[in-house]
Motif scaffolding. Structure first.
Motif, PDB file in Angstrom:
ATOM      1  N   SER A   1      -4.402   2.501 -13.313  1.00 29.81           N
ATOM      2  CA  SER A   1      -5.423   1.458 -13.152  1.00 29.81           C
ATOM      3  C   SER A   1      -4.976   0.422 -12.122  1.00 29.81           C
ATOM      4  N   ARG A   2      -5.941  -0.230 -11.496  1.00 32.20           N
ATOM      5  CA  ARG A   2      -5.625  -1.175 -10.424  1.00 32.20           C
ATOM      6  C   ARG A   2      -4.771  -2.331 -10.925  1.00 32.20           C
ATOM      7  N   THR A   3      -5.092  -2.853 -12.095  1.00 29.66           N
ATOM      8  CA  THR A   3      -4.322  -3.984 -12.627  1.00 29.66           C
ATOM      9  C   THR A   3      -2.866  -3.601 -12.845  1.00 29.66           C
TER      10      THR A   3
ATOM     11  N   SER B   1       2.178   1.612  -3.475  1.00 26.42           N
ATOM     12  CA  SER B   1       1.091   1.895  -4.413  1.00 26.42           C
ATOM     13  C   SER B   1       0.575   3.323  -4.334  1.00 26.42           C
TER      14      SER B   1
ATOM     15  N   GLU C   1       0.829  -1.208   0.000  1.00 19.81           N
ATOM     16  CA  GLU C   1       0.000   0.000   0.000  1.00 19.81           C
ATOM     17  C   GLU C   1       0.863   1.258   0.000  1.00 19.81           C
TER      18      GLU C   1
ATOM     19  N   GLU D   1      -1.656   5.536  -7.104  1.00 15.19           N
ATOM     20  CA  GLU D   1      -3.067   5.878  -6.908  1.00 15.19           C
ATOM     21  C   GLU D   1      -3.294   7.364  -7.149  1.00 15.19           C
TER      22      GLU D   1
ATOM     23  N   ARG E   1      -1.331  -1.076 -11.522  1.00 14.54           N
ATOM     24  CA  ARG E   1      -0.767  -0.664 -10.237  1.00 14.54           C
ATOM     25  C   ARG E   1      -0.246  -1.877  -9.470  1.00 14.54           C
ATOM     26  N   GLU E   2      -1.042  -2.930  -9.404  1.00 15.29           N
ATOM     27  CA  GLU E   2      -0.639  -4.123  -8.663  1.00 15.29           C
ATOM     28  C   GLU E   2       0.599  -4.769  -9.287  1.00 15.29           C
TER      29      GLU E   2
ATOM     30  N   ARG F   1      -3.682   8.064 -10.630  1.00 16.14           N
ATOM     31  CA  ARG F   1      -4.851   7.389 -11.219  1.00 16.14           C
ATOM     32  C   ARG F   1      -4.450   6.275 -12.174  1.00 16.14           C
TER      33      ARG F   1
END
Length: 347
Positions: free
Chosen positions: A106-108, A97, A94, A101, A110-111, A104
């Motif tokens: 994307s989550r995919t 990340s 986190e 975040e 970002r992970e 902005r």
């Protein structure tokens, strides 16, 4: 065109001059260290690049564009602080990340980038661990991963290793340099540690009292210091007065019982500067006596009393017999291993 340029940048706090006429060009992918004692202006300069402080005068350009016109959050710079500044309530993943975040991402993506960043700093499998359950070295790696995951144009490091113990600090220096070389990220490090600066840097900016004393490769600033401050700040050095004897032919540079051919253009009284590890014991040279000797494992450190004052000599522990305390000696060095400067001036 230089990648990052500081053009006569200065910072005043009322009547106090923190940074004065600082000019530097940095190439893309270069590792630069700002080196100097506390209060010399190195962190202030870094903060002006980051945007946390506005210069009193001068310009800062990144790839030719005016960086001062860009808010700090939009400069695209990665920053690692001395305190690491991790969010204690967030896991390692986190924390890393967070910057993505804010952008902005994307989550995919970002992970995937967080996993890759943590793996890069040797923390694969630590994604769910909180800072309080991590060692100082692991927290430092998380902070580095957080700075690098945004793919910064410039990485700014403000004494990030100073809170680590000596062994871990050395290990992290090696890892930091390897990561920087692999990524090719332009990096600026603030440090007061001479060994750290010389180990990591392509070039070192030595600072004193808000001004640049010398810019050069680690070897240049160590072997050919531009001022008495640089010579004394970067490691140990021996300094003593010498005079040029023009009555002999060719002219000789003389310091007590030691002498050598005088370089062209040198006259009057000069200051000789010689690093301790470049001085040896010989049959002739500067007469002295071993005042004390200290065994340091890989080397011997000798404190010698000479005609020209105290001299420190460092010799490798190579299994050869070494002079005993109280023993008379002659100190000798090669002409290319000394720096000369006019008495009271620069070399």
């Amino acid at each position: 065109m230089s990648f990052l340029e500081l053009d006569h940048v200065g910072k005043h706090f009322g009547p106090t001059v923190a940074v004065d006429a600082f000019s530097l060009t940095v190439g893309k992918g270069e590792f630069i260290s700002f080196l100097g004692p506390s209060g010399c202006g190195k962190t202030t300069t870094l903060q002006m690049i980051a945007g946390f402080l506005d210069p009193s005068h001068g310009a800062i350009r990144l790839e030719g564009r005016d960086l001062l016109a860009v808010p700090p959050s939009r400069r695209g710079l990665g920053i690692v602080f001395q305190s690491y500044a991790l969010f204690p309530h967030m896991t390692a993943a986190e924390n890393v990340s967070f910057g993505l975040e804010m952008r902005r991402v994307s989550r995919t993506e970002r992970e995937a980038r967080v996993r890759a960043a943590l793996a890069m700093v040797g923390l694969a499998g630590y994604e769910d661990r909180h800072p309080r359950r991590m060692s100082g070295g692991q927290q430092q790696r998380v902070a580095l991963a957080r700075a690098l995951v945004i793919r910064p144009s410039v990485l700014l490091l403000d004494e990030p290793l100073s809170n680590l113990d000596a062994r871990l600090r050395e290990d992290m220096q090696i890892e930091l340099r390897q990561i920087q070389r692999n990524l090719g990220t332009t990096t600026i490090l603030v440090t007061h540690d001479q060994i750290e600066a010389m180990s990591l840097s392509d070039r070192i900016v030595v600072m004193s009292k808000g001004r640049i004393e010398q810019i050069g490769t680690p070897q240049e600033v160590y072997e050919r210091p531009a001022s008495a401050f640089v010579a004394q700040f970067l490691g140990k050095t021996n300094e003593f007065a010498a005079t040029v004897d023009r009555t002999s032919s060719p002219a000789r540079l003389v310091a007590g019982s030691w002498s050598a051919s005088a370089p062209a253009g040198v006259s009057g009284t000069v200051t000789i500067s010689v690093r301790p590890e470049r001085i040896g014991f010989g049959e002739s040279g500067l007469s002295g006596r071993i005042a004390s000797r200290i065994f340091q494992g890989n080397q011997w450190l000798f404190q010698c009393e000479t005609e020209c004052g105290p001299v420190i000599v460092i010799r490798p522990n190579n299994g050869q017999p070494q002079p005993a305390q109280g023993e008379p000696v002659h100190l000798a060095w090669l002409a290319q291993d000394m720096s000369l400067r006019a008495a009271g001036g620069a070399s």
